[in-house]
Design a protein around this motif. Structure first.
Motif, short mmCIF file in Angstrom:
data_model
loop_
_atom_site.label_atom_id
_atom_site.label_comp_id
_atom_site.label_asym_id
_atom_site.label_seq_id
_atom_site.Cartn_x
_atom_site.Cartn_y
_atom_site.Cartn_z
N MET A 71 0.84 -1.37 0.09
CA MET A 71 0.13 -0.06 -0.12
C MET A 71 0.84 1.18 0.18
O MET A 71 1.93 1.24 0.50
CB MET A 71 -0.90 -0.07 1.28
N LEU A 72 0.46 2.30 -0.68
CA LEU A 72 1.16 3.63 -0.81
C LEU A 72 0.95 4.31 0.45
O LEU A 72 -0.13 4.29 1.21
CB LEU A 72 0.81 4.26 -2.04
N SER A 73 1.98 5.06 1.03
CA SER A 73 1.86 5.77 2.25
C SER A 73 0.90 6.97 2.15
O SER A 73 0.82 7.42 0.75
CB SER A 73 3.10 6.00 2.88
N ARG A 74 0.48 7.64 2.95
CA ARG A 74 -0.45 8.75 2.73
C ARG A 74 0.34 10.02 2.04
O ARG A 74 -0.15 10.43 1.33
CB ARG A 74 -0.76 9.29 4.26
N ALA A 75 1.66 9.91 2.26
CA ALA A 75 2.46 11.32 1.65
C ALA A 75 2.38 10.78 -0.03
O ALA A 75 2.79 11.86 -0.49
CB ALA A 75 3.93 11.11 2.18
N ASN A 76 2.26 9.43 -0.20
CA ASN A 76 2.43 9.49 -1.55
C ASN A 76 0.86 9.09 -2.44
O ASN A 76 1.09 8.59 -3.63
CB ASN A 76 3.34 8.06 -1.85
N ARG A 77 0.11 9.58 -1.81
CA ARG A 77 -1.40 9.68 -2.45
C ARG A 77 -2.00 11.01 -2.69
O ARG A 77 -1.84 11.74 -1.82
CB ARG A 77 -2.32 8.80 -1.62
N LEU A 78 -2.55 10.98 -3.57
CA LEU A 78 -3.30 12.35 -3.84
C LEU A 78 -5.01 12.03 -3.22
O LEU A 78 -5.32 10.82 -3.43
CB LEU A 78 -3.78 12.53 -5.41
N THR A 79 -5.17 13.24 -2.41
CA THR A 79 -6.47 12.80 -1.80
C THR A 79 -7.73 14.01 -2.07
O THR A 79 -8.82 13.62 -1.75
CB THR A 79 -6.17 12.91 -0.09
N ARG A 80 -7.29 14.97 -2.59
CA ARG A 80 -8.05 15.99 -2.77
C ARG A 80 -8.76 16.09 -4.27
O ARG A 80 -7.86 15.91 -5.18
CB ARG A 80 -7.63 17.27 -2.41
N GLY A 81 -9.94 16.42 -4.47
CA GLY A 81 -10.25 16.37 -5.95
C GLY A 81 -9.78 17.46 -6.88
O GLY A 81 -9.50 17.47 -7.92
N ASP A 82 -9.46 18.65 -6.04
CA ASP A 82 -8.68 19.82 -6.64
C ASP A 82 -7.38 19.32 -7.08
O ASP A 82 -6.94 19.72 -8.26
CB ASP A 82 -8.42 20.68 -5.66
N ASP A 83 -6.77 18.64 -6.49
CA ASP A 83 -5.42 17.87 -7.08
C ASP A 83 -5.62 17.15 -8.30
O ASP A 83 -5.07 17.12 -9.19
CB ASP A 83 -4.71 17.04 -5.99
N TYR A 84 -6.54 16.27 -8.02
CA TYR A 84 -6.81 15.28 -9.26
C TYR A 84 -7.19 16.09 -10.54
O TYR A 84 -6.64 15.97 -11.59
CB TYR A 84 -7.86 14.46 -9.21
N ARG A 85 -7.94 16.98 -10.40
CA ARG A 85 -8.19 18.02 -11.69
C ARG A 85 -7.30 18.72 -12.15
O ARG A 85 -6.79 18.91 -13.51
CB ARG A 85 -9.62 18.99 -11.30
N HIS A 86 -6.38 19.25 -11.35
CA HIS A 86 -5.21 20.06 -11.69
C HIS A 86 -4.26 19.25 -12.52
O HIS A 86 -3.80 19.51 -13.44
CB HIS A 86 -4.27 20.55 -10.57
#
Length: 109
Positions: A1-16
């Motif tokens: 599993m990827l650590s929290r620091a290595n995951r995108l969690t916000r929708g704005d980040d995905y869109r960007h």
């Protein structure tokens, strides 16, 4: 599993990442990569209902996460990556997904 620091969690980040990132398309997935100012590589995964049932989508997502975890040490720092699985990913095995992720990450370098 990827650590929290290595995951995108916000929708704005995905869109960007999807709107501004460099794009690489393969047979089973599309990868978007954009640099950011941080020290971590962050991954996000999009596996739509068109890929299959919930069990199939979760299997594809787990395989993509495992491939990214394996490739993480070799990646340049300070990048956001969004991987969108296409419907053929439902029948692809782990080796195929790993190879596609690796190829796209190398091409968007």
């Amino acid at each position: 599993m990827l650590s929290r620091a290595n995951r995108l969690t916000r929708g704005d980040d995905y869109r960007h990442v999807v709107r501004r990132g460099r794009r690489c398309a393969g047979g089973v997935l599309v990868t978007h990569v954009v640099p950011h100012g941080g020290d971590d590589v962050r991954f996000g995964f999009i596996v739509a209902k068109s890929v299959g049932t919930a069990v199939t989508r979760n299997t594809v997502r787990r395989r993509l996460k495992a491939a990214c975890r394996d490739l993480l040490p070799a990646m340049e720092k300070g990048r956001d990556v969004v991987i969108r699985a296409l419907p053929p990913a439902a029948t692809a095995d782990y080796a195929t997904l790993h190879a596609q992720v690796q190829r796209c990450l190398e091409r968007t370098r």
